[in-house]
Design a protein around this motif. Structure first.
Motif, PDB file in Angstrom:
ATOM      1  N   SER A 197      -9.932   4.177   4.620  1.00  0.00           N
ATOM      2  CA  SER A 197      -8.620   3.663   5.019  1.00  0.00           C
ATOM      3  C   SER A 197      -7.896   2.929   3.902  1.00  0.00           C
ATOM      4  CB  SER A 197      -8.753   2.751   6.241  1.00  0.00           C
ATOM      5  OG  SER A 197      -9.671   1.697   5.973  1.00  0.00           O
ATOM      6  N   ASP A 198      -8.595   2.047   3.172  1.00  0.00           N
ATOM      7  CA  ASP A 198      -7.957   1.257   2.120  1.00  0.00           C
ATOM      8  C   ASP A 198      -8.653   1.458   0.777  1.00  0.00           C
ATOM      9  OD1 ASP A 198      -6.334   0.279   4.082  1.00  0.00           O
ATOM     10  OD2 ASP A 198      -7.349  -1.657   4.252  1.00  0.00           O
ATOM     11  N   VAL A 199      -7.846   1.576  -0.278  1.00  0.00           N
ATOM     12  CA  VAL A 199      -8.347   1.696  -1.650  1.00  0.00           C
ATOM     13  C   VAL A 199      -7.629   0.647  -2.493  1.00  0.00           C
ATOM     14  CG1 VAL A 199      -8.575   3.210  -3.661  1.00  0.00           C
ATOM     15  CG2 VAL A 199      -8.750   4.171  -1.354  1.00  0.00           C
ATOM     16  N   HIS A 200      -8.388  -0.079  -3.324  1.00  0.00           N
ATOM     17  CA  HIS A 200      -7.822  -1.171  -4.129  1.00  0.00           C
ATOM     18  C   HIS A 200      -8.091  -0.909  -5.611  1.00  0.00           C
ATOM     19  CE1 HIS A 200      -7.369  -3.632  -0.419  1.00  0.00           C
ATOM     20  NE2 HIS A 200      -8.435  -2.956  -0.055  1.00  0.00           N
ATOM     21  N   LYS A 201      -7.039  -1.109  -6.440  1.00  0.00           N
ATOM     22  CA  LYS A 201      -7.157  -0.832  -7.870  1.00  0.00           C
ATOM     23  C   LYS A 201      -6.561  -1.973  -8.696  1.00  0.00           C
ATOM     24  CE  LYS A 201      -6.802   4.224  -7.449  1.00  0.00           C
ATOM     25  NZ  LYS A 201      -6.179   5.449  -8.010  1.00  0.00           N
ATOM     26  N   GLU A 202      -7.181  -2.221  -9.855  1.00  0.00           N
ATOM     27  CA  GLU A 202      -6.642  -3.192 -10.809  1.00  0.00           C
ATOM     28  C   GLU A 202      -7.212  -2.898 -12.194  1.00  0.00           C
ATOM     29  OE1 GLU A 202      -5.729  -7.970 -11.276  1.00  0.00           O
ATOM     30  OE2 GLU A 202      -6.918  -7.241  -9.578  1.00  0.00           O
ATOM     31  N   THR A 203      -6.386  -3.096 -13.221  1.00  0.00           N
ATOM     32  CA  THR A 203      -6.781  -2.818 -14.601  1.00  0.00           C
ATOM     33  C   THR A 203      -6.724  -4.089 -15.428  1.00  0.00           C
ATOM     34  OG1 THR A 203      -5.903  -0.572 -14.421  1.00  0.00           O
ATOM     35  CG2 THR A 203      -6.339  -1.386 -16.638  1.00  0.00           C
ATOM     36  N   GLY A 206       0.810  -1.199   0.000  1.00  0.00           N
ATOM     37  CA  GLY A 206       0.000   0.000   0.000  1.00  0.00           C
ATOM     38  C   GLY A 206       0.852   1.262   0.000  1.00  0.00           C
ATOM     39  N   ARG A 207       0.373   2.275  -0.704  1.00  0.00           N
ATOM     40  CA  ARG A 207       1.017   3.582  -0.718  1.00  0.00           C
ATOM     41  C   ARG A 207       0.013   4.612  -0.195  1.00  0.00           C
ATOM     42  NH1 ARG A 207       4.290   3.901  -6.522  1.00  0.00           N
ATOM     43  NH2 ARG A 207       5.566   2.021  -6.208  1.00  0.00           N
ATOM     44  N   THR A 208       0.491   5.537   0.613  1.00  0.00           N
ATOM     45  CA  THR A 208      -0.390   6.539   1.203  1.00  0.00           C
ATOM     46  C   THR A 208      -0.790   7.578   0.161  1.00  0.00           C
ATOM     47  OG1 THR A 208       0.666   6.251   3.343  1.00  0.00           O
ATOM     48  CG2 THR A 208      -0.641   8.239   3.040  1.00  0.00           C
ATOM     49  N   HIS A 209      -2.078   7.897   0.140  1.00  0.00           N
ATOM     50  CA  HIS A 209      -2.591   8.854  -0.839  1.00  0.00           C
ATOM     51  C   HIS A 209      -3.722   9.656  -0.180  1.00  0.00           C
ATOM     52  CE1 HIS A 209      -2.781  10.277  -4.964  1.00  0.00           C
ATOM     53  NE2 HIS A 209      -4.101  10.229  -4.901  1.00  0.00           N
ATOM     54  N   THR A 210      -3.916  10.898  -0.648  1.00  0.00           N
ATOM     55  CA  THR A 210      -4.921  11.772  -0.064  1.00  0.00           C
ATOM     56  C   THR A 210      -6.227  11.716  -0.841  1.00  0.00           C
ATOM     57  OG1 THR A 210      -3.206  13.296   0.717  1.00  0.00           O
ATOM     58  CG2 THR A 210      -5.461  14.131   0.641  1.00  0.00           C
ATOM     59  N   PHE A 211      -7.315  11.506  -0.116  1.00  0.00           N
ATOM     60  CA  PHE A 211      -8.668  11.601  -0.650  1.00  0.00           C
ATOM     61  C   PHE A 211      -9.414  12.676   0.142  1.00  0.00           C
ATOM     62  CE2 PHE A 211      -7.338   7.651  -2.345  1.00  0.00           C
ATOM     63  CZ  PHE A 211      -8.178   7.311  -3.397  1.00  0.00           C
ATOM     64  N   TYR A 212     -10.538  13.135  -0.409  1.00  0.00           N
ATOM     65  CA  TYR A 212     -11.293  14.196   0.237  1.00  0.00           C
ATOM     66  C   TYR A 212     -12.763  13.819   0.348  1.00  0.00           C
ATOM     67  CZ  TYR A 212      -7.131  16.894  -0.887  1.00  0.00           C
ATOM     68  OH  TYR A 212      -5.833  17.321  -0.992  1.00  0.00           O
ATOM     69  N   GLN A 213     -13.347  14.146   1.507  1.00  0.00           N
ATOM     70  CA  GLN A 213     -14.801  14.068   1.664  1.00  0.00           C
ATOM     71  C   GLN A 213     -15.369  15.358   1.103  1.00  0.00           C
ATOM     72  OE1 GLN A 213     -16.369  11.725   4.709  1.00  0.00           O
ATOM     73  NE2 GLN A 213     -17.554  11.524   2.842  1.00  0.00           N
ATOM     74  N   VAL A 214     -16.273  15.266   0.125  1.00  0.00           N
ATOM     75  CA  VAL A 214     -16.806  16.467  -0.514  1.00  0.00           C
ATOM     76  C   VAL A 214     -18.332  16.446  -0.513  1.00  0.00           C
ATOM     77  CG1 VAL A 214     -14.787  16.653  -2.023  1.00  0.00           C
ATOM     78  CG2 VAL A 214     -16.853  15.527  -2.861  1.00  0.00           C
ATOM     79  N   LEU A 215     -18.912  17.644  -0.462  1.00  0.00           N
ATOM     80  CA  LEU A 215     -20.344  17.831  -0.700  1.00  0.00           C
ATOM     81  C   LEU A 215     -20.540  18.086  -2.186  1.00  0.00           C
ATOM     82  CD1 LEU A 215     -21.751  20.221   2.077  1.00  0.00           C
ATOM     83  CD2 LEU A 215     -22.142  17.770   1.832  1.00  0.00           C
ATOM     84  N   ILE A 216     -21.570  17.490  -2.779  1.00  0.00           N
ATOM     85  CA  ILE A 216     -21.868  17.659  -4.193  1.00  0.00           C
ATOM     86  C   ILE A 216     -23.008  18.654  -4.360  1.00  0.00           C
ATOM     87  CG2 ILE A 216     -22.601  16.480  -6.304  1.00  0.00           C
ATOM     88  CD1 ILE A 216     -21.549  13.886  -5.108  1.00  0.00           C
ATOM     89  N   ASP A 217     -22.872  19.539  -5.320  1.00  0.00           N
ATOM     90  CA  ASP A 217     -23.948  20.470  -5.645  1.00  0.00           C
ATOM     91  C   ASP A 217     -25.158  19.671  -6.130  1.00  0.00           C
ATOM     92  OD1 ASP A 217     -25.667  22.428  -6.910  1.00  0.00           O
ATOM     93  OD2 ASP A 217     -23.941  23.781  -6.934  1.00  0.00           O
ATOM     94  N   GLN A 218     -26.299  19.829  -5.444  1.00  0.00           N
ATOM     95  CA  GLN A 218     -27.471  19.010  -5.756  1.00  0.00           C
ATOM     96  C   GLN A 218     -28.059  19.325  -7.131  1.00  0.00           C
ATOM     97  OE1 GLN A 218     -29.918  19.640  -2.238  1.00  0.00           O
ATOM     98  NE2 GLN A 218     -29.040  17.835  -1.254  1.00  0.00           N
ATOM     99  N   ARG A 219     -27.701  20.469  -7.708  1.00  0.00           N
ATOM    100  CA  ARG A 219     -28.147  20.770  -9.068  1.00  0.00           C
ATOM    101  C   ARG A 219     -27.485  19.854 -10.088  1.00  0.00           C
ATOM    102  NH1 ARG A 219     -26.725  27.079  -8.652  1.00  0.00           N
ATOM    103  NH2 ARG A 219     -24.940  26.050  -7.613  1.00  0.00           N
ATOM    104  N   ASP A 220     -26.328  19.306  -9.746  1.00  0.00           N
ATOM    105  CA  ASP A 220     -25.593  18.458 -10.678  1.00  0.00           C
ATOM    106  C   ASP A 220     -25.908  16.975 -10.513  1.00  0.00           C
ATOM    107  OD1 ASP A 220     -24.405  20.777 -11.542  1.00  0.00           O
ATOM    108  OD2 ASP A 220     -22.569  20.503 -10.382  1.00  0.00           O
ATOM    109  N   CYS A 221     -26.522  16.597  -9.389  1.00  0.00           N
ATOM    110  CA  CYS A 221     -26.732  15.175  -9.080  1.00  0.00           C
ATOM    111  C   CYS A 221     -27.471  14.398 -10.175  1.00  0.00           C
ATOM    112  CB  CYS A 221     -27.461  15.030  -7.743  1.00  0.00           C
ATOM    113  SG  CYS A 221     -26.434  15.456  -6.310  1.00  0.00           S
ATOM    114  N   PRO A 222     -28.522  14.965 -10.818  1.00  0.00           N
ATOM    115  CA  PRO A 222     -29.236  14.165 -11.831  1.00  0.00           C
ATOM    116  C   PRO A 222     -28.395  13.812 -13.050  1.00  0.00           C
ATOM    117  CG  PRO A 222     -30.570  16.042 -11.104  1.00  0.00           C
ATOM    118  CD  PRO A 222     -29.186  16.263 -10.573  1.00  0.00           C
ATOM    119  N   PHE A 223     -27.239  14.458 -13.235  1.00  0.00           N
ATOM    120  CA  PHE A 223     -26.467  14.260 -14.454  1.00  0.00           C
ATOM    121  C   PHE A 223     -25.152  13.528 -14.201  1.00  0.00           C
ATOM    122  CE2 PHE A 223     -28.692  18.390 -14.466  1.00  0.00           C
ATOM    123  CZ  PHE A 223     -29.674  18.083 -15.390  1.00  0.00           C
TER     124      PHE A 223
END
Length: 332
Positions: free
Chosen positions: A195-201, A94-111
Protein backbone atom coordinates in the motif's frame (compact mmCIF):
# COMPACT_ATOMS: atom_id res chain seq x y z
CA UNK A 1 13.20 2.45 -29.73
CA UNK A 2 16.65 1.21 -30.82
CA UNK A 3 18.24 3.27 -28.04
CA UNK A 4 16.00 1.65 -25.40
CA UNK A 5 16.79 -1.87 -26.66
CA UNK A 6 20.50 -1.07 -26.77
CA UNK A 7 20.45 0.17 -23.16
CA UNK A 8 18.56 -2.96 -22.05
CA UNK A 9 21.05 -5.25 -23.79
CA UNK A 10 23.94 -3.44 -22.13
CA UNK A 11 22.25 -3.78 -18.71
CA UNK A 12 21.64 -7.51 -19.24
CA UNK A 13 25.24 -8.02 -20.34
CA UNK A 14 26.46 -6.34 -17.14
CA UNK A 15 24.13 -8.48 -14.99
CA UNK A 16 25.28 -11.65 -16.78
CA UNK A 17 28.91 -10.69 -16.29
CA UNK A 18 28.25 -10.26 -12.55
CA UNK A 19 26.77 -13.77 -12.34
CA UNK A 20 29.83 -15.20 -14.09
CA UNK A 21 32.15 -13.42 -11.65
CA UNK A 22 30.21 -14.79 -8.64
CA UNK A 23 30.37 -18.35 -9.92
CA UNK A 24 34.16 -18.14 -10.43
CA UNK A 25 34.02 -21.00 -12.88
CA UNK A 26 33.78 -21.54 -16.61
CA UNK A 27 30.43 -20.29 -17.90
CA UNK A 28 28.74 -19.73 -21.20
CA UNK A 29 25.92 -17.47 -22.28
CA UNK A 30 22.61 -19.17 -23.09
CA UNK A 31 19.61 -17.61 -24.77
CA UNK A 32 16.63 -17.36 -22.43
CA UNK A 33 14.29 -15.42 -24.72
CA UNK A 34 13.79 -12.25 -26.74
CA UNK A 35 13.60 -8.78 -25.25
CA UNK A 36 10.50 -6.66 -25.62
CA UNK A 37 10.22 -2.89 -25.42
CA UNK A 38 9.41 -1.75 -21.85
CA UNK A 39 6.01 -0.14 -21.38
CA UNK A 40 6.16 3.55 -20.55
CA UNK A 41 2.47 3.49 -19.66
CA UNK A 42 -0.16 0.91 -18.84
CA UNK A 43 0.45 -2.30 -16.90
CA UNK A 44 2.07 -5.67 -17.48
CA UNK A 45 -0.30 -8.62 -17.43
CA UNK A 46 -0.21 -11.75 -15.31
CA UNK A 47 2.24 -14.22 -16.88
CA UNK A 48 4.61 -11.60 -18.31
CA UNK A 49 8.23 -12.82 -18.17
CA UNK A 50 10.63 -10.21 -16.84
CA UNK A 51 14.22 -9.38 -16.07
CA UNK A 52 14.84 -7.13 -13.06
CA UNK A 53 16.52 -3.91 -14.19
CA UNK A 54 18.74 -3.64 -11.09
CA UNK A 55 19.20 -7.19 -9.75
CA UNK A 56 19.14 -8.96 -13.11
CA UNK A 57 17.09 -12.00 -12.09
CA UNK A 58 14.47 -13.72 -14.25
CA UNK A 59 10.88 -13.63 -13.01
CA UNK A 60 7.22 -13.69 -13.96
CA UNK A 61 4.43 -11.25 -13.04
CA UNK A 62 1.69 -12.69 -10.83
CA UNK A 63 -0.45 -9.58 -10.35
CA UNK A 64 -0.09 -5.79 -9.97
CA UNK A 65 -0.54 -3.61 -6.89
CA UNK A 66 -1.29 0.12 -6.82
CA UNK A 67 0.78 1.78 -4.09
CA UNK A 68 1.10 5.30 -2.74
CA UNK A 69 4.72 6.42 -3.11
CA UNK A 70 5.92 9.08 -0.67
CA UNK A 71 9.13 10.51 -2.14
CA UNK A 72 10.81 12.94 0.23
CA UNK A 73 13.13 14.10 -2.57
CA UNK A 74 10.15 15.81 -4.20
CA UNK A 75 8.64 18.13 -1.55
CA UNK A 76 5.41 20.03 -2.21
CA UNK A 77 5.61 23.14 0.02
CA UNK A 78 2.53 25.33 -0.02
CA UNK A 79 2.90 28.94 -1.10
CA UNK A 80 4.00 31.14 1.77
CA UNK A 81 5.18 28.20 3.91
CA UNK A 82 8.74 27.94 5.11
CA UNK A 83 10.72 24.96 3.85
CA UNK A 84 10.25 22.24 6.50
CA UNK A 85 13.34 20.86 8.17
CA UNK A 86 14.24 17.21 7.51
CA UNK A 87 12.54 14.90 9.97
CA UNK A 88 9.35 13.11 10.84
CA UNK A 89 7.17 16.20 10.55
CA UNK A 90 7.96 16.93 6.90
CA UNK A 91 4.81 16.79 4.77
CA UNK A 92 5.05 14.47 1.78
CA UNK A 93 2.21 13.80 -0.64
CA UNK A 94 1.75 10.30 -1.96
CA UNK A 95 1.59 9.54 -5.68
CA UNK A 96 0.01 6.38 -7.06
CA UNK A 97 2.45 3.98 -8.70
CA UNK A 98 2.28 0.40 -10.00
CA UNK A 99 4.26 -2.43 -8.43
CA UNK A 100 4.14 -6.13 -9.29
CA UNK A 101 4.19 -9.34 -7.28
CA UNK A 102 6.66 -11.58 -9.11
CA UNK A 103 8.02 -15.12 -8.84
CA UNK A 104 11.82 -15.32 -9.05
CA UNK A 105 13.61 -18.02 -11.00
CA UNK A 106 15.23 -20.16 -8.29
CA UNK A 107 18.31 -20.68 -10.47
CA UNK A 108 19.09 -16.98 -10.03
CA UNK A 109 18.45 -16.72 -6.27
CA UNK A 110 22.05 -17.51 -5.13
CA UNK A 111 23.39 -14.56 -7.15
CA UNK A 112 20.90 -11.84 -6.13
CA UNK A 113 21.88 -9.09 -3.68
CA UNK A 114 18.39 -9.22 -2.23
CA UNK A 115 16.62 -11.55 0.14
CA UNK A 116 14.34 -13.78 -1.89
CA UNK A 117 11.82 -14.46 0.87
CA UNK A 118 10.09 -11.11 0.53
CA UNK A 119 6.69 -12.43 1.66
CA UNK A 120 6.17 -13.53 5.26
CA UNK A 121 3.02 -13.55 7.36
CA UNK A 122 1.34 -15.12 10.36
CA UNK A 123 -1.10 -17.95 9.75
CA UNK A 124 -3.20 -20.32 11.82
CA UNK A 125 -1.69 -23.71 12.58
CA UNK A 126 -3.48 -25.89 15.13
CA UNK A 127 -5.12 -22.91 16.87
CA UNK A 128 -1.88 -20.92 17.07
CA UNK A 129 -0.20 -18.35 14.86
CA UNK A 130 2.83 -19.57 12.89
CA UNK A 131 5.25 -17.57 10.77
CA UNK A 132 5.22 -18.49 7.10
CA UNK A 133 7.84 -17.43 4.55
CA UNK A 134 7.23 -17.90 0.83
CA UNK A 135 10.58 -18.24 -1.00
CA UNK A 136 11.27 -16.55 -4.32
CA UNK A 137 8.66 -13.77 -4.21
CA UNK A 138 9.42 -10.09 -4.71
CA UNK A 139 7.72 -6.73 -5.27
CA UNK A 140 9.02 -4.88 -8.36
CA UNK A 141 8.34 -1.29 -9.44
CA UNK A 142 7.05 -0.76 -12.98
CA UNK A 143 10.23 1.04 -14.09
CA UNK A 144 12.38 -1.92 -12.93
CA UNK A 145 10.62 -4.33 -15.32
CA UNK A 146 12.42 -5.45 -18.49
CA UNK A 147 9.92 -7.69 -20.37
CA UNK A 148 10.91 -10.62 -22.53
CA UNK A 149 9.33 -13.62 -24.28
CA UNK A 150 10.32 -17.28 -24.34
CA UNK A 151 9.26 -20.26 -26.44
CA UNK A 152 9.63 -22.63 -23.46
CA UNK A 153 6.51 -24.02 -21.80
CA UNK A 154 8.19 -23.74 -18.39
CA UNK A 155 10.73 -20.93 -18.74
CA UNK A 156 10.99 -20.38 -14.98
CA UNK A 157 12.09 -22.76 -12.24
CA UNK A 158 9.95 -22.20 -9.16
CA UNK A 159 7.84 -24.70 -7.24
CA UNK A 160 4.78 -22.42 -7.56
CA UNK A 161 5.06 -21.70 -11.29
CA UNK A 162 2.93 -24.63 -12.47
CA UNK A 163 0.52 -24.25 -9.54
CA UNK A 164 -0.12 -20.56 -10.25
CA UNK A 165 0.21 -20.33 -14.05
CA UNK A 166 -0.88 -22.43 -16.99
CA UNK A 167 0.61 -22.45 -20.50
CA UNK A 168 -1.76 -21.06 -23.13
CA UNK A 169 0.11 -20.52 -26.43
CA UNK A 170 -2.73 -18.53 -28.04
CA UNK A 171 -2.57 -15.86 -25.30
CA UNK A 172 -0.22 -12.89 -24.96
CA UNK A 173 1.60 -13.42 -22.66
CA UNK A 174 1.21 -17.21 -23.08
CA UNK A 175 0.87 -17.89 -19.34
CA UNK A 176 -2.48 -17.38 -17.61
CA UNK A 177 -3.56 -17.38 -13.99
CA UNK A 178 -4.85 -20.65 -12.62
CA UNK A 179 -7.67 -20.76 -10.08
CA UNK A 180 -5.04 -21.58 -7.41
CA UNK A 181 -3.41 -18.18 -7.89
CA UNK A 182 -6.70 -16.26 -7.80
CA UNK A 183 -7.87 -18.10 -4.69
CA UNK A 184 -4.54 -17.55 -2.90
CA UNK A 185 -4.50 -13.84 -3.76
CA UNK A 186 -8.09 -13.33 -2.57
CA UNK A 187 -7.55 -15.23 0.69
CA UNK A 188 -4.29 -13.51 1.59
CA UNK A 189 -4.98 -10.06 0.15
CA UNK A 190 -4.51 -8.15 3.47
CA UNK A 191 -1.06 -9.69 4.01
CA UNK A 192 0.17 -9.52 0.42
CA UNK A 193 -1.08 -6.04 -0.41
CA UNK A 194 1.51 -3.37 -0.95
CA UNK A 195 0.00 0.00 0.00
CA UNK A 196 2.69 2.55 0.95
CA UNK A 197 6.24 3.05 -0.35
CA UNK A 198 8.66 5.60 1.17
CA UNK A 199 11.79 7.01 -0.48
CA UNK A 200 14.57 9.42 0.47
CA UNK A 201 18.06 10.17 -0.88
CA UNK A 202 21.10 11.30 1.12
CA UNK A 203 24.50 11.92 -0.52
CA UNK A 204 23.30 10.02 -3.64
CA UNK A 205 22.27 6.97 -1.61
CA UNK A 206 18.58 6.28 -2.16
CA UNK A 207 16.68 4.35 0.53
CA UNK A 208 13.29 2.81 -0.28
CA UNK A 209 11.11 1.31 2.47
CA UNK A 210 7.99 -0.83 2.01
CA UNK A 211 6.15 -1.88 5.21
CA UNK A 212 3.72 -4.81 5.38
CA UNK A 213 1.33 -5.83 8.13
CA UNK A 214 1.76 -9.51 9.06
CA UNK A 215 -0.92 -10.10 11.68
CA UNK A 216 -1.48 -10.20 15.43
CA UNK A 217 -0.57 -12.77 18.06
CA UNK A 218 -2.97 -12.70 20.98
CA UNK A 219 -2.60 -14.17 24.44
CA UNK A 220 -4.55 -13.89 27.68
CA UNK A 221 -2.42 -10.96 28.81
CA UNK A 222 -1.63 -8.94 25.67
CA UNK A 223 -1.70 -8.62 21.90
CA UNK A 224 1.46 -8.37 19.82
CA UNK A 225 1.22 -6.86 16.33
CA UNK A 226 3.82 -7.77 13.70
CA UNK A 227 5.10 -6.01 10.58
CA UNK A 228 7.70 -6.76 7.96
CA UNK A 229 9.61 -3.97 6.24
CA UNK A 230 11.59 -4.32 3.04
CA UNK A 231 14.49 -1.91 2.51
CA UNK A 232 16.41 -1.26 -0.69
CA UNK A 233 19.58 0.83 -0.80
CA UNK A 234 20.85 2.05 -4.16
CA UNK A 235 24.01 4.03 -4.91
CA UNK A 236 23.20 6.65 -7.54
CA UNK A 237 26.73 8.10 -7.53
CA UNK A 238 30.13 7.01 -8.83
CA UNK A 239 32.04 6.47 -5.57
CA UNK A 240 31.58 3.19 -3.71
CA UNK A 241 30.10 3.25 -0.19
CA UNK A 242 29.76 0.67 2.58
CA UNK A 243 26.98 0.42 5.15
CA UNK A 244 28.60 0.27 8.59
CA UNK A 245 25.86 0.82 11.21
CA UNK A 246 22.11 1.14 11.62
CA UNK A 247 20.23 3.40 14.04
CA UNK A 248 16.47 2.95 14.44
CA UNK A 249 13.82 4.83 16.43
CA UNK A 250 10.59 2.87 16.92
CA UNK A 251 7.54 4.64 18.36
CA UNK A 252 4.48 2.69 19.51
CA UNK A 253 0.97 4.06 19.97
CA UNK A 254 1.21 2.68 23.51
CA UNK A 255 3.60 5.56 24.22
CA UNK A 256 6.96 3.78 24.13
CA UNK A 257 9.96 4.94 22.09
CA UNK A 258 12.67 2.35 21.44
CA UNK A 259 16.17 2.96 20.10
CA UNK A 260 18.04 0.20 18.25
CA UNK A 261 21.69 0.43 17.19
CA UNK A 262 23.92 -2.18 15.63
CA UNK A 263 26.56 -3.10 13.08
CA UNK A 264 25.40 -3.51 9.51
CA UNK A 265 22.06 -5.06 8.53
CA UNK A 266 20.99 -8.74 8.62
CA UNK A 267 24.56 -9.72 9.53
CA UNK A 268 26.15 -7.91 6.58
CA UNK A 269 27.92 -4.62 5.84
CA UNK A 270 27.13 -4.39 2.11
CA UNK A 271 29.25 -2.41 -0.34
CA UNK A 272 27.40 -0.39 -2.99
CA UNK A 273 29.52 0.46 -6.02
CA UNK A 274 29.16 0.93 -9.78
CA UNK A 275 29.32 -2.83 -10.41
CA UNK A 276 26.88 -3.80 -7.63
CA UNK A 277 24.96 -0.59 -6.88
CA UNK A 278 22.02 -2.01 -4.91
CA UNK A 279 21.23 -4.16 -1.88
CA UNK A 280 17.80 -5.21 -0.58
CA UNK A 281 16.78 -6.93 2.65
CA UNK A 282 13.76 -7.53 4.87
CA UNK A 283 13.32 -7.49 8.63
CA UNK A 284 10.52 -7.60 11.18
CA UNK A 285 9.25 -5.49 14.07
CA UNK A 286 6.57 -6.06 16.70
CA UNK A 287 4.57 -3.65 18.87
CA UNK A 288 2.12 -4.10 21.72
CA UNK A 289 -0.15 -1.58 19.99
CA UNK A 290 -2.03 -1.62 16.66
CA UNK A 291 0.07 1.17 15.14
CA UNK A 292 3.31 3.10 15.39
CA UNK A 293 6.13 4.73 13.43
CA UNK A 294 9.75 3.95 12.52
CA UNK A 295 12.58 6.12 11.25
CA UNK A 296 16.36 6.23 11.49
CA UNK A 297 19.71 6.40 9.72
CA UNK A 298 22.40 4.20 8.20
CA UNK A 299 26.01 5.17 8.88
CA UNK A 300 27.79 4.98 5.51
CA UNK A 301 31.51 5.05 4.72
CA UNK A 302 32.58 6.20 1.27
CA UNK A 303 35.66 4.79 -0.48
CA UNK A 304 37.48 8.12 -0.01
CA UNK A 305 37.04 7.80 3.78
CA UNK A 306 34.13 10.25 4.12
CA UNK A 307 31.38 9.05 6.53
CA UNK A 308 27.81 10.29 6.70
CA UNK A 309 24.37 9.37 8.05
CA UNK A 310 21.96 8.25 5.35
CA UNK A 311 18.37 9.01 6.33
CA UNK A 312 15.76 6.25 6.44
CA UNK A 313 12.41 7.85 5.53
CA UNK A 314 9.82 7.76 8.34
CA UNK A 315 7.03 5.26 7.77
CA UNK A 316 3.87 4.22 9.56
CA UNK A 317 3.11 0.80 11.01
CA UNK A 318 -0.63 0.29 10.62
CA UNK A 319 -2.56 -2.86 11.47
CA UNK A 320 -5.55 -4.16 9.52
CA UNK A 321 -8.78 -5.87 10.58
CA UNK A 322 -8.18 -9.59 10.93
CA UNK A 323 -10.45 -10.91 8.20
CA UNK A 324 -9.25 -14.50 8.60
CA UNK A 325 -5.97 -16.29 8.87
CA UNK A 326 -3.40 -16.10 6.12
CA UNK A 327 -2.25 -19.36 4.58
CA UNK A 328 0.52 -20.40 2.21
CA UNK A 329 -0.20 -22.14 -1.10
CA UNK A 330 -0.73 -25.90 -0.86
CA UNK A 331 2.43 -27.97 -0.36
CA UNK A 332 4.56 -24.90 0.51
Amino acid sequence: MELIISQIKRQIFNNTRQLCVHRRSYARLAEVGKLETPKLGGKYDTGQLILHRVFGYRGVVLFPWLARVYDRDMPHPREGDEEPAPGVGKEVRGRTHTFYQVLIDQRDCPFIRAQTEAVTFLGNQESSRSLYAIPGLDYVAHEDIIPYTSAEKTPLQHELFDKFLGHSPDKDPPFVAQETLRAWQNKNHPWLELSDVHKETTEQIRVTVIPFYMGCRESQTNSVYWWRYCIRLENLGTLGVQLRERHWRIFSLSGTLETVRGRGVVGQEPVLNRTLPAFQYSSHVSLQAPSGHMWGTFRMEREDGYTFDCRIPPFSLESKPDGGAASPPDNV
